[in-house]
Design an enzyme around this catalytic site. Structure first.
Site, mmCIF file in Angstrom:
data_model
loop_
_atom_site.group_PDB
_atom_site.id
_atom_site.type_symbol
_atom_site.label_atom_id
_atom_site.label_comp_id
_atom_site.label_asym_id
_atom_site.label_seq_id
_atom_site.Cartn_x
_atom_site.Cartn_y
_atom_site.Cartn_z
ATOM 1 N N CYS A 197 -27.600 22.277 -34.126
ATOM 2 C CA CYS A 197 -26.628 23.141 -35.002
ATOM 3 C C CYS A 197 -27.233 24.701 -35.103
ATOM 4 O O CYS A 197 -27.833 25.138 -36.372
ATOM 5 C CB CYS A 197 -27.062 22.558 -36.610
ATOM 6 S SG CYS A 197 -26.339 20.765 -36.581
ATOM 7 N N TYR A 201 -34.062 34.095 -24.065
ATOM 8 C CA TYR A 201 -34.014 35.153 -23.034
ATOM 9 C C TYR A 201 -32.749 35.331 -22.166
ATOM 10 O O TYR A 201 -32.610 36.071 -21.129
ATOM 11 C CB TYR A 201 -35.058 35.253 -21.845
ATOM 12 C CG TYR A 201 -36.169 34.572 -22.303
ATOM 13 C CD1 TYR A 201 -37.239 35.346 -23.445
ATOM 14 C CD2 TYR A 201 -36.734 33.271 -21.856
ATOM 15 C CE1 TYR A 201 -38.339 34.779 -23.747
ATOM 16 C CE2 TYR A 201 -37.964 32.998 -22.271
ATOM 17 C CZ TYR A 201 -38.670 33.566 -23.311
ATOM 18 O OH TYR A 201 -40.172 32.955 -23.649
#
Ligand code: LLP
Length: 422
Positions: free
Chosen positions: A354, A328
């Site tokens: 990653c 968010y």
């Protein structure tokens, strides 16, 4: 009340220096304050005065067993959204008559379990779900207590991913559908209409959506009462927003100032005033407001580097421990556990995962830090651990509860054996 504070240059939670905990238990590490938790609960509870009410804690914010038991002991009920959360609520000692069950996709076995244990209310989120609940109750030869989750089409002006009360959002039923069900349930031998419910979103920072909601719900409640239903509760949901950006004053020997953006007293008085003529008891379902500022995530600085014009601080926690910034673009303050240098730098603070979305902050000014320093990511007690994952084969963090000088492990760190499951 703020249980997180600097004592000179060291960050403390209650009476414990966080550096000591990081040294002893390793990182990433979640640490919570018991006093903050109880004080948050009491603040909401007291705001109701004499008006009959139940605070149904939204388990999804943080369902650590010790946190749940602590809330159960001070009188909290529960808002659950799955058979799993229903089990957690019962295990923690919350009685069935204080548990409400929301969720757009309840499975039959979870509905049956809820009916059998005598839950306070099943929130109906579609007309089809109502029919399923009624059929299951008939098969069990029981009466299911149902409440209608209303989608009042009210915007909260927040992040769209945590808005839930606009038409088009997947949650709840429209006012018109609610009126249809109010009539249908009158003639249903297997369902009792015990409540009406709404939860219009999370991290609400303005009064206006709550004011609209109070009027909307009062109107539906009156219609249900006029139709002859004996409502046992009106449930206004959760969503009470926090000021994540002012979680603490750094560089001073003082307290932090992180708090709710709108005073709970103001919101709750608005709810009570709208419905008090009905005398129907109230429920609210705070999640974040009870636990967010109780918790910090502690992480260690691994490396510093520069790519292009960007200075990057790489830490050992990431989106696997706290996904809110990635999901968010949520803001969490980041401060060192020990202030060694009053200078500051503008950096991206990123995790080791990653994924490029694995960051805690972008272009943020933080106090100077170096390899081996510990940082605290603040206001991480809600939707932190509960949204954590084991992506990249990372065991879930240890969780600690601090109460005064006492420190208790409230969840062990996962081991690699816990992850290697065949
Ligand atoms: N009641 C219902 C039916 C809910 O769906 C929720 C949250 C709550 C109560 C509690 O809302 P709160 O008081 O905690 O705002 N992962 C997001 C928040 C999603 C909340 C979903 N439902 C975040 O990290 O901000």
């Amino acid at each position: 009340m703020q249980c997180l504070h600097y004592d000179k240059t060291s960050l403390y939670i209650e009476d414990v220096a966080l550096t000591e905990l990081a040294n002893e238990f390793g990182t990433p590490l979640y640490v919570y304050s018991f006093k903050q938790l109880v004080s948050n609960f009491k603040r909401f509870d007291d705001a109701f005065g004499d008006y009959p009410h139940t605070l149904c804690y939204a388990l999804k914010a943080n369902s650590n067993p010790t946190i749940l038991r602590s809330l159960a002991r001070v009188g909290a009920g529960a808002d659950v959204v799955s058979g799993g959360e229903l089990f957690f609520a019962l295990e923690s000692g919350i009685p069935p008559e204080k548990i409400v069950f929301a969720g757009v996709g309840k499975r039959d076995i979870d509905i049956e379990a809820a009916i059998k244990i005598g839950i306070r209310g099943l929130n109906v989120e579609s007309e089809m779900e109502y029919e399923v609940i009624s059929d299951l109750a008939e098969r069990l030869n029981r009466v299911a207590p149902v409440s209608l989750r209303i989608n009042p089409d009210i915007d909260i002006y927040g992040h769209p991913y945590i808005a839930t009360g606009r038409h088009g959002d997947k949650f709840g039923i429209t006012g018109e559908a609610a009126l249809r069900l109010i009539n249908r349930i009158k003639n249903d031998d297997y369902c009792d209409l015990v409540g009406i419910h709404a939860h219009i979103g999370s991290q609400i920072t303005e009064m206006a959506p709550y004011e609209k909601l109070a009027e909307y719900m009062a109107d539906i409640a009156r219609k249900a009462l006029q139709a002859g239903h004996r409502l046992e509760y009106i449930d206004f949901g959760g969503g009470f927003g926090l000021d994540y950006k002012n979680a603490i004053e750094v560089n001073i020997d003082g307290q932090g100032s992180d708090d709710l953006v709108v005073e709970p007293q103001k919101i709750i008085s608005t709810f009570i005033n709208a419905v008090k003529d009905t005398e129907v008891p109230l429920i609210i379902e705070p999640g974040r407001a009870l636990v967010a500022n109780t918790g910090v995530l502690i992480t260690e600085v691994l490396y510093l580097k520069q790519t292009g014009k960007t200075n990057i601080v790489i830490v050992d926690a990431g989106m696997t421990e706290l996904i809110r910034p990635s999901l968010y673009a949520a803001h969490h303050e980041i401060v060192p556990l020990e202030i060694r240098d009053p200078g500051s730098m503008v950096v991206d603070v990123v995790g080791p995962i990653c994924e490029s979305s694995d960051f805690f902050a972008r272009e943020r000014e933080i106090l100077n830090v170096g390899r081996g320093d510990y940082l605290a990511v603040l206001t991480a007690g809600a939707y932190g651990f509960s949204l954590s994952s084991t992506y990249n084969a990372r065991p879930k963090s240890l969780e600690l509860m601090v109460r005064g000088k006492r420190v208790k492990v409230i969840r062990e760190r996962q081991s690699l054996d816990d992850l290697w499951v065949e």
